[in-house]
Structure formats: structure tokens, C-alpha cells
Design a protein around this motif. Structure first.
Motif, PDB file in Angstrom:
ATOM      1  N   TYR A 107       5.478   5.336  -4.162  1.00 41.45           N
ATOM      2  CA  TYR A 107       5.172   6.756  -4.266  1.00 41.45           C
ATOM      3  C   TYR A 107       3.685   6.952  -4.514  1.00 41.45           C
ATOM      4  O   TYR A 107       3.005   6.085  -5.052  1.00 41.45           O
ATOM      5  CB  TYR A 107       5.970   7.399  -5.415  1.00 41.45           C
ATOM      6  N   ASP A 108       3.185   8.105  -4.130  1.00 41.92           N
ATOM      7  CA  ASP A 108       1.801   8.471  -4.402  1.00 41.92           C
ATOM      8  C   ASP A 108       1.713   8.914  -5.858  1.00 41.92           C
ATOM      9  O   ASP A 108       2.172   9.997  -6.214  1.00 41.92           O
ATOM     10  CB  ASP A 108       1.377   9.603  -3.457  1.00 41.92           C
ATOM     11  N   GLN A 109       1.123   8.045  -6.678  1.00 45.20           N
ATOM     12  CA  GLN A 109       1.078   8.320  -8.109  1.00 45.20           C
ATOM     13  C   GLN A 109       0.250   9.570  -8.416  1.00 45.20           C
ATOM     14  O   GLN A 109       0.590  10.347  -9.302  1.00 45.20           O
ATOM     15  CB  GLN A 109       0.487   7.107  -8.840  1.00 45.20           C
ATOM     16  N   MET A 110      -0.855   9.764  -7.704  1.00 46.60           N
ATOM     17  CA  MET A 110      -1.704  10.927  -7.953  1.00 46.60           C
ATOM     18  C   MET A 110      -0.969  12.221  -7.605  1.00 46.60           C
ATOM     19  O   MET A 110      -1.071  13.226  -8.320  1.00 46.60           O
ATOM     20  CB  MET A 110      -2.996  10.804  -7.141  1.00 46.60           C
ATOM     21  N   TYR A 111      -0.225  12.187  -6.512  1.00 44.06           N
ATOM     22  CA  TYR A 111       0.543  13.371  -6.106  1.00 44.06           C
ATOM     23  C   TYR A 111       1.583  13.709  -7.171  1.00 44.06           C
ATOM     24  O   TYR A 111       1.779  14.877  -7.516  1.00 44.06           O
ATOM     25  CB  TYR A 111       1.221  13.106  -4.764  1.00 44.06           C
TER      26      TYR A 111
ATOM     27  N   THR B 251       5.439   6.979   0.148  1.00 38.41           N
ATOM     28  CA  THR B 251       4.360   6.516   1.013  1.00 38.41           C
ATOM     29  C   THR B 251       4.703   5.253   1.800  1.00 38.41           C
ATOM     30  O   THR B 251       4.324   5.127   2.960  1.00 38.41           O
ATOM     31  CB  THR B 251       3.090   6.244   0.199  1.00 38.41           C
ATOM     32  N   GLU B 252       5.426   4.297   1.176  1.00 34.26           N
ATOM     33  CA  GLU B 252       5.676   3.022   1.850  1.00 34.26           C
ATOM     34  C   GLU B 252       7.071   2.491   1.557  1.00 34.26           C
ATOM     35  O   GLU B 252       7.643   2.755   0.489  1.00 34.26           O
ATOM     36  CB  GLU B 252       4.642   1.968   1.428  1.00 34.26           C
ATOM     37  N   PHE B 253       7.589   1.744   2.522  1.00 31.26           N
ATOM     38  CA  PHE B 253       8.894   1.094   2.411  1.00 31.26           C
ATOM     39  C   PHE B 253       8.662  -0.404   2.596  1.00 31.26           C
ATOM     40  O   PHE B 253       8.287  -0.862   3.673  1.00 31.26           O
ATOM     41  CB  PHE B 253       9.825   1.629   3.504  1.00 31.26           C
TER      42      PHE B 253
ATOM     43  N   ALA C 277       4.026  -3.513   4.317  1.00 31.29           N
ATOM     44  CA  ALA C 277       4.975  -2.422   4.082  1.00 31.29           C
ATOM     45  C   ALA C 277       4.927  -1.431   5.239  1.00 31.29           C
ATOM     46  O   ALA C 277       3.918  -1.305   5.931  1.00 31.29           O
ATOM     47  CB  ALA C 277       4.638  -1.724   2.763  1.00 31.29           C
ATOM     48  N   LYS C 278       6.051  -0.726   5.455  1.00 34.67           N
ATOM     49  CA  LYS C 278       6.122   0.277   6.512  1.00 34.67           C
ATOM     50  C   LYS C 278       5.825   1.652   5.926  1.00 34.67           C
ATOM     51  O   LYS C 278       6.289   1.990   4.840  1.00 34.67           O
ATOM     52  CB  LYS C 278       7.507   0.266   7.161  1.00 34.67           C
ATOM     53  N   SER C 279       5.067   2.416   6.670  1.00 35.58           N
ATOM     54  CA  SER C 279       4.656   3.732   6.191  1.00 35.58           C
ATOM     55  C   SER C 279       5.822   4.713   6.216  1.00 35.58           C
ATOM     56  O   SER C 279       6.628   4.728   7.146  1.00 35.58           O
ATOM     57  CB  SER C 279       3.509   4.261   7.051  1.00 35.58           C
ATOM     58  N   LEU C 280       5.879   5.539   5.170  1.00 32.70           N
ATOM     59  CA  LEU C 280       6.852   6.625   5.115  1.00 32.70           C
ATOM     60  C   LEU C 280       6.185   7.975   5.320  1.00 32.70           C
ATOM     61  O   LEU C 280       6.807   9.021   5.112  1.00 32.70           O
ATOM     62  CB  LEU C 280       7.581   6.619   3.767  1.00 32.70           C
ATOM     63  N   GLU C 281       4.904   7.939   5.719  1.00 28.10           N
ATOM     64  CA  GLU C 281       4.190   9.187   5.973  1.00 28.10           C
ATOM     65  C   GLU C 281       4.835   9.912   7.158  1.00 28.10           C
ATOM     66  O   GLU C 281       5.287   9.282   8.120  1.00 28.10           O
ATOM     67  CB  GLU C 281       2.722   8.912   6.295  1.00 28.10           C
TER      68      GLU C 281
END
Length: 463
Positions: free
Chosen positions: A140-144, A154-156, A421-425
Motif C-alpha cells: 500500500y502507499d503509506q503516504m496516501y 500499489t503492488e502485488f 512485484a506486479k503493479s496494482l496501479e
């Protein structure tokens, strides 16, 4: 009494319908019992559930039985993780997948040595195991989250961690890699560190003036982007380490400062640095707008780059060119794996330009009189190979793969398997540089659709 034909026909229809319904029910029951990988297809945009060729090749070569245990309540496991695990385990008869509910089996946590919410990968043949937390699989995007209080995925990283874990539990390695300090070196980024960790290598750091020598357990010594030269004493330490069969990986920095001791070491291994920086008038990234943003030629004769396809690209910026000495030192061999094209140009500070084909990455090996390895020096003429910003720009490039191949090429018992890792964007269907391409979408297609509809409507009215 004679039956009416309609009754007989109705009986046949009812019987046929019953048989068809029974067949459909049976087929549904059978299909329902099939594993996920046989009844579902990966239609996700980023191929979340598809196992890469690298992992497939690794699984095909397994010679030990491995058990993957999901220690969690079924409802607590993300469906994406469960689906990928099914697909992954189905690729090898050596891999078994087990689901254990810690609520139904309270002693399971103690038995597996892990807490609930974990994936345990263990091998009975080697007695080794590794635990992966379910929370680490989806990043996860910690800043978000800090700013908005919501988790933005963000990533899988299921495949990367699983393949790394299987490689660890079935292998028998414990190599340590050290990075040099005290010369203004560039710290390796998180992406590179993650790849090294996934290759089951331990990463440490060393300051030679403080340590007095290269550590005895050092399998490979990395100098990344050093802005200052080795001292004479440090040069002797590195030289002694190489002479004892050690391995050094040197990535040059963008610096105008001379590095005479490093250059002396390079010369001992058959390489010399060009003055200034190198451009390439044939293989450069036009969208970046500079001849100095080079797409190196990947050698097909080096094991480091021979496995890449002809269309695979990497990116090097602010590159120092190298050449192989015309007369190599005794018992030294040099193999280049990255070069410029014939349009390479070395440009010095005073503007002097010298055209030629320059070496950008090479492996130099020294042997003793008996033909045994007595030192391996890998040199890449720009630390941008592993710069985080370059890796982000070239997310579909092979910079990281080249680095990992070069890092592990000197180890017989370590593979370079390190799955990113694969992007979840979220990917949006957009058209870059629309220009005239927007006209069909905003005018032609809508008007054509309305015209066809109007014609069809008029023809219907006339009938």
C-alpha cells in the motif's frame, strides 16, 4: 386406449428436458470441483494470476518436495492471493498447497512456528522453511494512507516472494554481499535491495579503513558510484581479495575526479577508461532528447545478456566509455556484455570527439597458472544501471535483470531468479499525442452512428 400425438410429443419433450437438466447439473458439479487454474482465466490487465516464465522454469527444475501452507482463516485471505496460489502450486507435482484454519486448529501456529495470517513455505528434504506474511504480499502507499486514511494498493508480490522462498528452502546457500563505504558511494535503492533479497543473498556494508580487510565471508564486493578513489592501502586490500578468488562489481559514478587506483586495478584486469563521457548517435532515447541517454547493445555471447530478446532495452545515462587493452595481462580474459553501437562518441571536457564502439559493461577474469579462478572483476561504466529514477522511467526495461545476472553470474550455486512485484496501479485507456486522432472519436464515429441509425429508421417507416 390410443394416446394423443401431442401427449406423446409432450412426454418426449419433458423427458429430454429432464435429461438435459440432469446433464447440466452434473457438469456444473464436476466443474465446481475442478481447481481454480482449470476453470478460470487471467483477464486482469496486469496479469496478476499469470506465473512468469522464470518461475515456471524454476518450478520445472525442482528436485525437492515443497509444502506451501496458508495459515489463516479462509475469509481473511485475499481472493487474489488464493487464486494465485492455486495457479502457482498447479505448475509442479513437487509443490503441495495446504489451507490451515488457526481457529479450527489452535495448535497450528505453534506447529508451524508462525502466527495467523502467514504463508509458510517448507521443504522436508532440507529442513528449511520461510514465512511470508499475507500483509506483505499486497503493498500500500503509506503516504496516501497517512494523508487520507485509506489504503491505496500499489503492488502485488505473491510470485516474487513465493519463488524466492522456494529457492531458499530448496537451496543450500548463504552468501553475503558487501557494499563499499567511505568514498561517496551511492546507496542501492529499495528496488535493488529487494531483488538481492529475493535472490536469497545477504547484503551488508563495509568500510575498509575500519575493517582492515575485506570480510572473510564476503562473496562479492560492490562499489556503486564512488566519487572518491581508493587509498593505496584500500587498493592492496581489494587486490588481495581478488587474488584470493574474490569477486568485485564496480559501477562508475558521474564524476570528473580522477580515480587512479581504480583505473590501475582496471588495467590489471585488461580494461582502460576513456576520458570524458560517451554518447551514441545511433542508439539513444529520442524522447529523452540526448545522445547521452544510451540504449546499450546487449551482447549475445555473454551469459549475462544472452538470454534477452532482441527487442529488450536498457538505459544508461552519464556513461564513461571503456576499451579492452590491445595486449591483455597474462592469464586475464575480458568479455563485454554491454557496448555502444558503431555510432559511439567519446566527448572530453575540451570538446574533443572520438568515434568508435565502446565497452559499457564487461567481466574480466583472472586465472592462476593452474587455470583456477583467481579473481573476477565486473565493471559497468555508469551507476545509472541501478538508479531508482532510471528503473522507474524504464519500468519495462531490463536494467535490473542485467544487474542481477551480472551479480550472480560468478556463483555456480545461485540463480538470478528475482521476480519483481506486479503493479496494482489503475491503467487507463488513453491515447498519447492525440492530435488528429481525436477527430474520429469525437466527431466521425458519433455522426456515422447517428446517420446509420437514421437511415435504418427511415427504411423501417416505409415498410
Amino acid at each position: 386406449m390410443k394416446r394423443h400425438p401431442r401427449l406423446r410429443q409432450g412426454g418426449w419433450l419433458a423427458a429430454t428436458t429432464a435429461v438435459v437438466i440432469a446433464i447440466v447439473v452434473m457438469v456444473n458439479l464436476i466443474v465446481g470441483e475442478l481447481p481454480t487454474h482449470m476453470k478460470e482465466f487471467d483477464l486482469s490487465g496486469n496479469q496478476l494470476y499469470t506465473v512468469s516464465d522464470a518461475s515456471k522454469e524454476f518450478l520445472a527444475g525442482l528436485d525437492e518436495d515443497v509444502e506451501i501452507v496458508v495459515l489463516a482463516e479462509p475469509s481473511a485471505v485475499d481472493r487474489r492471493v488464493s487464486k494465485f496460489l492455486d495457479n502457482y502450486a498447479a505448475l509442479s507435482d513437487r509443490v503441495t498447497l495446504t489451507q490451515v484454519d488457526p481457529v479450527a486448529h489452535p495448535s497450528a501456529a505453534e506447529e508451524y512456528g508462525a502466527s495467523a495470517g502467514s504463508i509458510i513455505v517448507r521443504c522436508g528434504g532440507t529442513g528449511k522453511s520461510r514465512t511470508i506474511t499475507l500483509d506483505s504480499v499486497i503493498s500500500y502507499d503509506q503516504m496516501y494512507y497517512y494523508m487520507y486514511g485509506q489504503k491505496y494498493e500499489t503492488e502485488f508480490d505473491a510470485e516474487g516472494q513465493l519463488t524466492s522462498a522456494l529457492d531458499y528452502v530448496t537451496g543450500d546457500t548463504g552468501k553475503v554481499i558487501y557494499t563499499l563505504e567511505s568514498h561517496g558511494e551511492t546507496e542501492l535503492g529499495d528496488t535493488v535491495k529487494s531483488a538481492i533479497e529475493k535472490a536469497n543473498l545477504t547484503l551488508g556494508s563495509v568500510s575498509l579503513p575500519l575493517a582492515g580487510a575485506v570480510p572473510e565471508d564476503c562473496a562479492l564486493l560492490i562499489s556503486c558510484g564512488a566519487e572518491k578513489d581508493l587509498t593505496d592501502a584500500e587498493l592492496e586490500m581489494v587486490r588481495a581479495y581478488l587474488d584470493g578468488g574474490g569477486q568485485v562489481f564496480f559501477l562508475l559514478a558521474q564524476t570528473e575526479e580522477k580515480l587512479p587506483n581504480w583505473e590501475r586495478l582496471l588495467a590489471e584486469y585488461g580494461l582502460e577508461l576513456e576520458d570524458g563521457y560517451v554518447a551514441d548517435t545511433q542508439r539513444f532515447y529520442q524522447q529523452l532528447g540526448s545522445y547521452y541517454d544510451i540504449a546499450p547493445v546487449l551482447s549475445g555471447s555473454s551469459p549475462i545478456t544472452s538470454g534477452f530478446a532482441s527487442g529488450d532495452l536498457s538505459l544508461l545515462v552519464n556513461v564513461r566509455g571503456m576499451n579492452t587493452l590491445e595486449e591483455l595481462p597474462e592469464n586475464v580474459s575480458v568479455t563485454g556484455f554491454l557496448t555502444t553501437s558503431e555510432g559511439g562518441v567519446a566527448v572530453t571536457a575540451d570538446g574533443t570527439q572520438t568515434q568508435g564502439t565502446y565497452v559499457l559493461g564487461a567481466v574480466s577474469e583472472k586465472t592462476d597458472d593452474g587455470g583456477n579462478g583467481a579473481g573476477r572483476l565486473t565493471v559497468v561504466s555508469s551507476a545509472s544501471l541501478v538508479d531508482e529514477s532510471v528503473l522507474a522511467v524504464m519500468s519495462n526495461g531490463v536494467n535490473l535483470d542485467i544487474f542481477m545476472n551480472a551479480l550472480t553470474a560468478g556463483f555456480d550455486d545461485i540463480s538470478a531468479v528475482s521476480i519483481p512485484a506486479k503493479s496494482l496501479e489503475t491503467s487507463y485507456n488513453t491515447i498519447a499525442n492525440v492530435g488528429l486522432w481525436s477527430l474520429p472519436f469525437v466527431a466521425v464515429i458519433p455522426i456515422l452512428t447517428l446517420a446509420v441509425g437514421l437511415v435504418y429508421w427511415l427504411r423501417r417507416r416505409r415498410l
